[in-house]
Design a protein around this motif. Structure first.
Motif, PDB file in Angstrom:
ATOM      1  N   ALA A 107      -8.394  23.092 -63.617  1.00 50.28           N
ATOM      2  CA  ALA A 107      -8.154  24.005 -62.503  1.00 50.28           C
ATOM      3  C   ALA A 107      -6.851  23.700 -61.775  1.00 50.28           C
ATOM      4  CB  ALA A 107      -9.322  23.944 -61.524  1.00 50.28           C
ATOM      5  N   LEU A 108      -6.351  22.467 -61.932  1.00 50.48           N
ATOM      6  CA  LEU A 108      -5.090  22.093 -61.278  1.00 50.48           C
ATOM      7  C   LEU A 108      -3.980  21.885 -62.291  1.00 50.48           C
ATOM      8  CD1 LEU A 108      -6.341  19.609 -58.521  1.00 50.48           C
ATOM      9  CD2 LEU A 108      -5.800  22.030 -58.297  1.00 50.48           C
ATOM     10  N   ASP A 109      -4.129  22.432 -63.493  1.00 48.87           N
ATOM     11  CA  ASP A 109      -3.072  22.355 -64.507  1.00 48.87           C
ATOM     12  C   ASP A 109      -1.776  22.906 -63.935  1.00 48.87           C
ATOM     13  OD1 ASP A 109      -4.438  21.112 -66.455  1.00 48.87           O
ATOM     14  OD2 ASP A 109      -4.793  22.874 -67.709  1.00 48.87           O
ATOM     15  N   GLY A 110      -0.716  22.205 -64.204  1.00 52.30           N
ATOM     16  CA  GLY A 110       0.588  22.646 -63.715  1.00 52.30           C
ATOM     17  C   GLY A 110       0.991  21.987 -62.414  1.00 52.30           C
ATOM     18  N   ASP A 111       0.065  21.285 -61.761  1.00 52.51           N
ATOM     19  CA  ASP A 111       0.395  20.567 -60.529  1.00 52.51           C
ATOM     20  C   ASP A 111       0.703  19.120 -60.895  1.00 52.51           C
ATOM     21  OD1 ASP A 111       0.512  19.219 -58.100  1.00 52.51           O
ATOM     22  OD2 ASP A 111      -1.139  20.342 -57.217  1.00 52.51           O
ATOM     23  N   PRO A 112       1.958  18.718 -60.814  1.00 55.48           N
ATOM     24  CA  PRO A 112       2.315  17.351 -61.227  1.00 55.48           C
ATOM     25  C   PRO A 112       1.757  16.274 -60.297  1.00 55.48           C
ATOM     26  CG  PRO A 112       4.184  18.435 -60.187  1.00 55.48           C
ATOM     27  CD  PRO A 112       3.117  19.486 -60.343  1.00 55.48           C
ATOM     28  N   THR A 113       1.259  16.672 -59.136  1.00 58.66           N
ATOM     29  CA  THR A 113       0.721  15.686 -58.186  1.00 58.66           C
ATOM     30  C   THR A 113      -0.799  15.577 -58.250  1.00 58.66           C
ATOM     31  OG1 THR A 113       0.422  17.243 -56.334  1.00 58.66           O
ATOM     32  CG2 THR A 113       2.621  16.270 -56.636  1.00 58.66           C
ATOM     33  N   ALA A 114      -1.437  16.270 -59.213  1.00 60.20           N
ATOM     34  CA  ALA A 114      -2.901  16.274 -59.295  1.00 60.20           C
ATOM     35  C   ALA A 114      -3.441  14.871 -59.573  1.00 60.20           C
ATOM     36  CB  ALA A 114      -3.367  17.249 -60.366  1.00 60.20           C
ATOM     37  N   PHE A 115      -4.574  14.546 -58.969  1.00 63.46           N
ATOM     38  CA  PHE A 115      -5.213  13.247 -59.170  1.00 63.46           C
ATOM     39  C   PHE A 115      -6.713  13.407 -58.953  1.00 63.46           C
ATOM     40  CE2 PHE A 115      -4.485  13.572 -54.668  1.00 63.46           C
ATOM     41  CZ  PHE A 115      -5.539  12.908 -54.069  1.00 63.46           C
ATOM     42  N   ALA A 116      -7.476  12.390 -59.340  1.00 57.63           N
ATOM     43  CA  ALA A 116      -8.928  12.409 -59.179  1.00 57.63           C
ATOM     44  C   ALA A 116      -9.358  11.302 -58.222  1.00 57.63           C
ATOM     45  CB  ALA A 116      -9.615  12.222 -60.529  1.00 57.63           C
ATOM     46  N   GLY A 117     -10.444  11.554 -57.509  1.00 53.81           N
ATOM     47  CA  GLY A 117     -10.971  10.553 -56.598  1.00 53.81           C
ATOM     48  C   GLY A 117     -12.384  10.908 -56.184  1.00 53.81           C
ATOM     49  N   GLN A 118     -13.037  10.011 -55.450  1.00 50.97           N
ATOM     50  CA  GLN A 118     -14.389  10.275 -54.999  1.00 50.97           C
ATOM     51  C   GLN A 118     -14.397  11.466 -54.040  1.00 50.97           C
ATOM     52  OE1 GLN A 118     -15.806   6.292 -53.652  1.00 50.97           O
ATOM     53  NE2 GLN A 118     -17.438   6.669 -55.130  1.00 50.97           N
ATOM     54  N   ALA A 119     -15.453  12.269 -54.171  1.00 51.77           N
ATOM     55  CA  ALA A 119     -15.515  13.516 -53.420  1.00 51.77           C
ATOM     56  C   ALA A 119     -15.416  13.302 -51.915  1.00 51.77           C
ATOM     57  CB  ALA A 119     -16.800  14.256 -53.767  1.00 51.77           C
ATOM     58  N   GLY A 120     -16.115  12.286 -51.392  1.00 54.12           N
ATOM     59  CA  GLY A 120     -16.132  12.076 -49.952  1.00 54.12           C
ATOM     60  C   GLY A 120     -14.740  11.896 -49.371  1.00 54.12           C
ATOM     61  N   ALA A 121     -13.931  11.064 -50.004  1.00 55.09           N
ATOM     62  CA  ALA A 121     -12.583  10.802 -49.504  1.00 55.09           C
ATOM     63  C   ALA A 121     -11.711  12.051 -49.544  1.00 55.09           C
ATOM     64  CB  ALA A 121     -11.936   9.685 -50.320  1.00 55.09           C
ATOM     65  N   LEU A 122     -11.841  12.847 -50.611  1.00 52.73           N
ATOM     66  CA  LEU A 122     -10.984  14.022 -50.761  1.00 52.73           C
ATOM     67  C   LEU A 122     -11.445  15.174 -49.873  1.00 52.73           C
ATOM     68  CD1 LEU A 122     -10.250  13.917 -54.592  1.00 52.73           C
ATOM     69  CD2 LEU A 122      -9.108  12.768 -52.685  1.00 52.73           C
ATOM     70  N   LEU A 123     -12.752  15.321 -49.686  1.00 52.62           N
ATOM     71  CA  LEU A 123     -13.241  16.329 -48.747  1.00 52.62           C
ATOM     72  C   LEU A 123     -12.813  15.983 -47.321  1.00 52.62           C
ATOM     73  CD1 LEU A 123     -16.851  16.891 -50.138  1.00 52.62           C
ATOM     74  CD2 LEU A 123     -14.975  18.556 -50.159  1.00 52.62           C
ATOM     75  N   LEU A 124     -12.857  14.708 -46.978  1.00 53.61           N
ATOM     76  CA  LEU A 124     -12.429  14.300 -45.643  1.00 53.61           C
ATOM     77  C   LEU A 124     -10.959  14.620 -45.434  1.00 53.61           C
ATOM     78  CD1 LEU A 124     -12.910  12.904 -42.944  1.00 53.61           C
ATOM     79  CD2 LEU A 124     -12.432  10.714 -44.069  1.00 53.61           C
ATOM     80  N   ARG A 125     -10.133  14.350 -46.412  1.00 56.86           N
ATOM     81  CA  ARG A 125      -8.706  14.660 -46.293  1.00 56.86           C
ATOM     82  C   ARG A 125      -8.500  16.157 -46.047  1.00 56.86           C
ATOM     83  NH1 ARG A 125      -4.891  16.172 -51.121  1.00 56.86           N
ATOM     84  NH2 ARG A 125      -2.821  16.039 -50.154  1.00 56.86           N
ATOM     85  N   SER A 126      -9.232  17.010 -46.785  1.00 59.65           N
ATOM     86  CA  SER A 126      -9.126  18.449 -46.577  1.00 59.65           C
ATOM     87  C   SER A 126      -9.582  18.840 -45.178  1.00 59.65           C
ATOM     88  CB  SER A 126      -9.957  19.201 -47.622  1.00 59.65           C
ATOM     89  OG  SER A 126      -9.415  19.048 -48.913  1.00 59.65           O
ATOM     90  N   ALA A 127     -10.646  18.193 -44.696  1.00 59.50           N
ATOM     91  CA  ALA A 127     -11.152  18.501 -43.365  1.00 59.50           C
ATOM     92  C   ALA A 127     -10.151  18.123 -42.284  1.00 59.50           C
ATOM     93  CB  ALA A 127     -12.483  17.781 -43.142  1.00 59.50           C
ATOM     94  N   VAL A 128      -9.492  16.972 -42.437  1.00 56.06           N
ATOM     95  CA  VAL A 128      -8.476  16.555 -41.477  1.00 56.06           C
ATOM     96  C   VAL A 128      -7.337  17.572 -41.450  1.00 56.06           C
ATOM     97  CG1 VAL A 128      -6.739  14.801 -40.955  1.00 56.06           C
ATOM     98  CG2 VAL A 128      -9.047  14.100 -41.623  1.00 56.06           C
ATOM     99  N   ALA A 129      -6.872  17.983 -42.624  1.00 55.22           N
ATOM    100  CA  ALA A 129      -5.773  18.950 -42.707  1.00 55.22           C
ATOM    101  C   ALA A 129      -6.165  20.290 -42.108  1.00 55.22           C
ATOM    102  CB  ALA A 129      -5.348  19.127 -44.161  1.00 55.22           C
ATOM    103  N   ALA A 130      -7.443  20.649 -42.210  1.00 56.49           N
ATOM    104  CA  ALA A 130      -7.907  21.940 -41.693  1.00 56.49           C
ATOM    105  C   ALA A 130      -8.233  21.896 -40.203  1.00 56.49           C
ATOM    106  CB  ALA A 130      -9.149  22.379 -42.467  1.00 56.49           C
ATOM    107  N   GLY A 131      -8.153  20.713 -39.592  1.00 50.60           N
ATOM    108  CA  GLY A 131      -8.515  20.591 -38.187  1.00 50.60           C
ATOM    109  C   GLY A 131     -10.003  20.777 -37.954  1.00 50.60           C
ATOM    110  N   ALA A 132     -10.820  20.422 -38.947  1.00 47.93           N
ATOM    111  CA  ALA A 132     -12.263  20.621 -38.865  1.00 47.93           C
ATOM    112  C   ALA A 132     -12.933  19.494 -38.085  1.00 47.93           C
ATOM    113  CB  ALA A 132     -12.857  20.700 -40.279  1.00 47.93           C
TER     114      ALA A 132
END
Length: 375
Positions: free
Chosen positions: A330-355
């Motif tokens: 789903a992220l093919d073509g993004d040279p910065t794509a990486f994998a990680g535990q869901a909790g850490a990555l969801l939290l990062r998205s929440a911080v960016a969204a001001g949630a």
């Protein structure tokens, strides 16, 4: 909780553009051998970071920062973040993380820090006796990332025992004299302290007669129309002196218990709201649906269980916090794509969204221990 308090950590990491080492460790010093045990456990985490490619300069910075505060009685933990040979932040936690762990990702893994902050409330502690009173106001903040160790929450109650370490934002008002002479001024000090930090709780300990007298003076102000008044909690104990470690530790335990009760009630209320919104199709549950809600910009709050030992993995973009996927293609073509535990990555998205953020208390029946409220 408001995630803006940790946003600067992510901004600092992004400005470096280097992998971030995130370390979360139980640093409770409860006996003479504990420091040795902490060192051994840190060495195991250090080896894991090195195996995953962490550079030696960053590991050296962590060597100097990790280890906790030996003079701090009672439970403690720490969250330490570093990248490109620089310390991004070192935070003493009021409680140890659920487990020792470290990660090396393009972004910070701040979940253990956020869980600890989510258990805190801005509060005021009032300790009175026949000779005076102490009024301490405690905000809740992770502070700006800095090379100095920061303390927040109940760990600050023993600040008088610390050899160094900033207590930024904490206000102490000390009154000496017979209670009859200082009672009105102490009540004014309490009300000022409540306003200063937006306190949600006032914890009072000490002489029984003074406690009732103080409650009579401040309760009318708390019941006035307007903002939600703080809870007034009376606890057993006395007014400790800075040179009495046992009394300070006992005060901390009592305040910790009051804060735990308040946090538990808050988390249960948030979970009930989530369940109600889920029934009205205004919430998402499970990692896949929650990631999708943040990717579409629909999420206003993130709910996560603290126990994430079996956390599924997500794929994310280092360049775009909203880009989340359960499959790498789903992220093919993004040279910065990486994998990680869901909790850490969801939290990062929440911080960016001001949630907002709330822990999901256990036991629960939320798939993957993850959910989101939707706009």
């Amino acid at each position: 909780m408001d995630l803006r308090s940790v946003a600067s950590l992510y901004e600092s990491a992004e400005s470096l553009g280097a992998p971030v080492a995130s370390v979360h460790l139980d640093t409770t010093h409860d006996d003479r051998l504990r420091a040795t045990r902490i060192e051994h456990r840190w060495r195991a985490l250090r080896e894991g970071l090195a195996e995953h490619g962490c550079d030696e300069a960053t590991l050296t910075v962590l060597d100097k920062a990790v280890g906790g505060v030996p003079d701090l009685p009672g439970p403690q933990g720490e969250s330490v973040f570093a990248a490109d040979g620089r310390l991004l932040g070192v935070h003493t936690l009021a409680a140890p993380p659920s487990r020792d762990h470290a990660s090396l990702l393009p972004v910070p893994d701040a979940l253990a820090l956020v869980i600890d902050l989510d258990h805190q409330l801005p509060h005021v502690v009032v300790a009175v006796d026949g000779y005076g009173a102490d009024v301490d106001a405690f905000p809740v903040s992770a502070e700006q990332p800095d090379t100095r160790r920061t303390f927040h929450g109940t760990t600050l109650h023993v600040a008088g025992l610390l050899a160094d370490g900033p207590v930024t934002g904490v206000t102490r008002r000390r009154r000496e004299g017979a209670w009859a002479d200082i009672a009105d001024q102490v009540a004014r000090d309490v009300l000022a302290a409540v306003r200063e930090v937006g306190a949600r709780m006032v914890v009072v300990t000490g002489d029984a007669g003074a406690l009732e007298s103080l409650r009579d003076r401040v309760s009318p102000a708390f019941s006035a129309p307007g903002d939600v008044p703080p809870d007034l909690v009376l606890i057993t104990g006395g007014r400790p002196s800075a040179g009495d470690p046992a009394a300070l530790a006992a005060l901390r335990r009592s305040v910790d218990a009051a804060l735990r009760d308040a946090a538990t009630a808050h988390h249960r209320a948030a979970l009930e709201r989530f369940r109600g919104d889920l029934a009205r199709h205004r919430a998402a549950e499970g990692v896949t649906a929650t990631a999708g809600a943040f990717a579409r910009g629909r999420a206003t709050a993130l709910l996560l269980a603290a126990d994430r030992d079996h956390d599924p993995r997500l794929y994310a973009s280092a360049a775009d916090p909203r880009a989340l996927a359960t499959q790498a293609p789903a992220l093919d073509g993004d040279p910065t794509a990486f994998a990680g535990q869901a909790g850490a990555l969801l939290l990062r998205s929440a911080v960016a969204a001001g949630a907002e953020f709330s822990e999901i208390p256990t036991p629960h029946q939320v798939p993957d221990g993850a959910g989101a409220l939707l706009r």
